[in-house]
Design a protein around this motif. Structure first.
Motif, mmCIF file in Angstrom:
data_model
loop_
_atom_site.group_PDB
_atom_site.id
_atom_site.type_symbol
_atom_site.label_atom_id
_atom_site.label_comp_id
_atom_site.label_asym_id
_atom_site.label_seq_id
_atom_site.Cartn_x
_atom_site.Cartn_y
_atom_site.Cartn_z
ATOM 1 N N LEU A 13 8.328 9.217 51.218
ATOM 2 C CA LEU A 13 8.685 9.788 52.496
ATOM 3 C C LEU A 13 8.390 9.118 53.886
ATOM 4 O O LEU A 13 9.468 9.373 54.782
ATOM 5 N N GLN A 14 7.336 8.331 53.961
ATOM 6 C CA GLN A 14 7.554 7.587 55.181
ATOM 7 C C GLN A 14 8.541 6.492 55.476
ATOM 8 O O GLN A 14 9.083 6.385 56.600
ATOM 9 N N THR A 15 8.807 5.803 54.443
ATOM 10 C CA THR A 15 10.005 4.880 54.460
ATOM 11 C C THR A 15 11.274 5.814 54.728
ATOM 12 O O THR A 15 11.937 5.267 55.553
ATOM 13 N N ALA A 16 11.406 6.841 54.199
ATOM 14 C CA ALA A 16 12.702 7.501 54.462
ATOM 15 C C ALA A 16 12.806 8.345 56.080
ATOM 16 O O ALA A 16 13.846 8.048 56.778
ATOM 17 N N VAL A 17 11.585 8.539 56.505
ATOM 18 C CA VAL A 17 11.551 9.114 57.770
ATOM 19 C C VAL A 17 11.655 8.051 58.811
ATOM 20 O O VAL A 17 12.339 7.997 59.776
ATOM 21 N N SER A 18 11.196 6.592 58.458
ATOM 22 C CA SER A 18 11.162 5.571 59.468
ATOM 23 C C SER A 18 12.833 5.060 59.418
ATOM 24 O O SER A 18 13.304 4.744 60.371
ATOM 25 N N VAL A 19 13.644 5.128 58.282
ATOM 26 C CA VAL A 19 15.151 4.895 58.296
ATOM 27 C C VAL A 19 15.571 5.816 59.206
ATOM 28 O O VAL A 19 16.541 5.447 59.909
ATOM 29 N N LEU A 20 15.360 7.113 58.962
ATOM 30 C CA LEU A 20 16.025 8.076 59.561
ATOM 31 C C LEU A 20 15.852 8.040 61.259
ATOM 32 O O LEU A 20 16.716 8.204 61.985
ATOM 33 N N GLN A 21 14.491 7.748 61.479
ATOM 34 C CA GLN A 21 14.305 7.736 63.033
ATOM 35 C C GLN A 21 14.769 6.345 63.485
ATOM 36 O O GLN A 21 15.002 6.468 64.874
ATOM 37 N N SER A 22 15.092 5.645 63.111
ATOM 38 C CA SER A 22 15.587 4.300 63.642
ATOM 39 C C SER A 22 16.944 4.396 63.580
ATOM 40 O O SER A 22 17.837 3.470 64.070
ATOM 41 N N SER A 23 17.637 5.615 62.993
ATOM 42 C CA SER A 23 18.990 5.778 63.247
ATOM 43 C C SER A 23 19.438 6.802 63.958
ATOM 44 O O SER A 23 20.522 7.568 63.683
ATOM 45 N N TYR A 24 18.729 7.405 64.855
ATOM 46 C CA TYR A 24 19.180 8.371 65.574
ATOM 47 C C TYR A 24 19.881 7.992 66.801
ATOM 48 O O TYR A 24 19.748 6.801 67.525
ATOM 49 N N LEU A 25 20.854 8.791 67.067
ATOM 50 C CA LEU A 25 21.796 8.336 68.051
ATOM 51 C C LEU A 25 21.053 8.961 69.570
ATOM 52 O O LEU A 25 21.192 8.405 70.419
ATOM 53 N N ASP A 26 20.396 9.931 69.475
ATOM 54 C CA ASP A 26 19.790 10.828 70.628
ATOM 55 C C ASP A 26 18.179 10.618 70.557
ATOM 56 O O ASP A 26 17.754 11.086 69.562
ATOM 57 N N SER A 27 17.798 9.937 71.453
ATOM 58 C CA SER A 27 16.366 9.604 71.457
ATOM 59 C C SER A 27 15.271 11.161 71.291
ATOM 60 O O SER A 27 14.347 11.356 70.983
ATOM 61 N N THR A 28 16.013 12.072 71.962
ATOM 62 C CA THR A 28 14.997 13.382 71.614
ATOM 63 C C THR A 28 15.115 13.898 70.421
ATOM 64 O O THR A 28 14.357 15.003 70.150
ATOM 65 N N SER A 29 15.887 13.333 69.271
ATOM 66 C CA SER A 29 15.924 13.896 68.166
ATOM 67 C C SER A 29 14.556 13.545 67.381
ATOM 68 O O SER A 29 14.082 14.215 66.407
ATOM 69 N N GLN A 30 13.747 12.403 67.992
ATOM 70 C CA GLN A 30 12.424 12.264 67.413
ATOM 71 C C GLN A 30 11.495 13.451 67.353
ATOM 72 O O GLN A 30 10.925 13.498 66.293
ATOM 73 N N ASP A 31 11.580 14.412 67.982
ATOM 74 C CA ASP A 31 10.613 15.445 67.986
ATOM 75 C C ASP A 31 11.343 16.841 67.245
ATOM 76 O O ASP A 31 10.827 17.472 67.094
ATOM 77 N N GLY A 32 12.657 16.637 67.004
ATOM 78 C CA GLY A 32 13.574 17.666 66.692
ATOM 79 C C GLY A 32 13.566 18.139 64.995
ATOM 80 O O GLY A 32 13.744 19.056 64.752
ATOM 81 N N PHE A 33 13.047 17.114 64.046
ATOM 82 C CA PHE A 33 13.178 17.258 63.036
ATOM 83 C C PHE A 33 12.192 17.146 62.234
ATOM 84 O O PHE A 33 11.289 16.361 62.520
ATOM 85 N N GLN A 34 11.844 18.116 61.162
ATOM 86 C CA GLN A 34 10.789 17.836 60.292
ATOM 87 C C GLN A 34 11.459 17.385 58.948
ATOM 88 O O GLN A 34 12.188 18.138 58.589
ATOM 89 N N TYR A 35 10.813 16.695 57.965
ATOM 90 C CA TYR A 35 11.124 16.270 56.896
ATOM 91 C C TYR A 35 9.959 16.514 55.816
ATOM 92 O O TYR A 35 8.861 16.330 56.117
ATOM 93 N N SER A 36 10.241 17.053 54.618
ATOM 94 C CA SER A 36 9.158 17.702 54.024
ATOM 95 C C SER A 36 9.078 16.875 52.657
ATOM 96 O O SER A 36 8.045 16.801 52.030
ATOM 97 N N GLN A 37 10.207 16.354 52.041
ATOM 98 C CA GLN A 37 10.150 15.802 50.576
ATOM 99 C C GLN A 37 11.264 14.823 50.411
ATOM 100 O O GLN A 37 12.284 15.020 50.940
ATOM 101 N N ALA A 38 10.693 13.642 49.778
ATOM 102 C CA ALA A 38 11.564 12.630 49.562
ATOM 103 C C ALA A 38 11.789 12.360 47.913
ATOM 104 O O ALA A 38 10.911 12.275 47.420
ATOM 105 N N ILE A 39 12.943 12.344 47.539
ATOM 106 C CA ILE A 39 13.095 12.011 46.190
ATOM 107 C C ILE A 39 13.953 10.673 45.957
ATOM 108 O O ILE A 39 15.230 10.572 46.887
ATOM 109 N N LEU A 40 13.402 9.527 45.486
ATOM 110 C CA LEU A 40 14.114 8.385 45.224
ATOM 111 C C LEU A 40 15.069 8.677 44.397
ATOM 112 O O LEU A 40 15.033 8.988 43.288
ATOM 113 N N VAL A 41 16.203 7.797 44.446
ATOM 114 C CA VAL A 41 17.541 7.896 43.537
ATOM 115 C C VAL A 41 17.497 6.554 42.947
ATOM 116 O O VAL A 41 17.836 5.755 43.499
#
Length: 206
Positions: A13-41
């Motif tokens: 989950l931490q890996t996934a969130v850091s990938v997502l957060q480093s790929s935001y277009l808008d810096s305000t998105s950092q606080d806007g999303f909550q991620y709950s569960q990650a499944i490795l494919v």
């Protein structure tokens, strides 16, 4: 905080969130999303095809930069659709967009993790994001085409992107920002388009 004894899934989950957060277009998105569960494919076929694609292109003289793995994102409303893509891969004819290339010959995938849909998220909305590994290969910048005679995949290239407006102005509609941050990815061999381009590999569902 971080607990060393925590099991594998939370670090995924931490890996996934850091990938997502480093790929935001808008810096305000950092606080806007909550991620709950990650499944490795873990799809060995897709992983080996991604590798085979990289080897083939390396043999064809591609640069390390062109072969670099990056991340791209797909959004689904429900888990079933997200899981389906992880099993079958991202296939042609799956996009309602056509501005960068013929949807019957390639696939669309988002560059930014917070710009996954033509309409902005509203408060309380949830969905499933599939993080994919992507090898962009040779990228061609194309003008957006709003006609019905679609832009075809370009011989010798693997990916189209929209002409970059150096800065996406804040008054740009969300829809435009979405369209301008798509990759159109395809794999053409012997004149026909692959049903599923090998250079996209589903990685994590979150």
């Amino acid at each position: 905080g971080f607990h060393p004894e925590s099991e594998e899934p939370s670090s995924l989950l931490q890996t996934a969130v850091s990938v997502l957060q480093s790929s935001y277009l808008d810096s305000t998105s950092q606080d806007g999303f909550q991620y709950s569960q990650a499944i490795l494919v873990e799809n060995d076929i897709f992983l080996s095809e991604l590798k085979a694609f990289a080897q083939a292109k390396e043999a064809a003289g591609y640069s390390q930069e062109e072969l670099e793995e990056t991340f791209a994102f797909l959004l689904f409303d429900n888990e079933k659709e997200a899981k389906e893509v992880c099993q079958t891969g991202l296939r042609v004819n799956s996009s309602s967009m056509s501005t960068l290339g013929d949807p019957a010959k390639g696939v669309y995938i988002s560059k930014y993790a917070d710009c996954l849909h033509p309409r902005p998220w509203y408060h309380g909305k949830s969905g499933y994001i599939v993080i994919c590994k992507l090898i962009k290969g040779k990228v061609k910048v194309v003008s957006e085409n709003y006609t019905t005679s679609y832009t075809c995949p370009s011989p010798g290239y693997d990916c189209h992107i929209a002409v970059s407006r150096n800065s996406i102005p804040s008054e740009t509609s969300h829809c435009q920002a979405f369209e301008q941050s798509q990759y159109y990815v395809y794999e053409v061999s012997n004149g026909s388009s692959a049903e599923r381009p090998r250079q996209i590999c589903p990685y994590i569902v979150i």
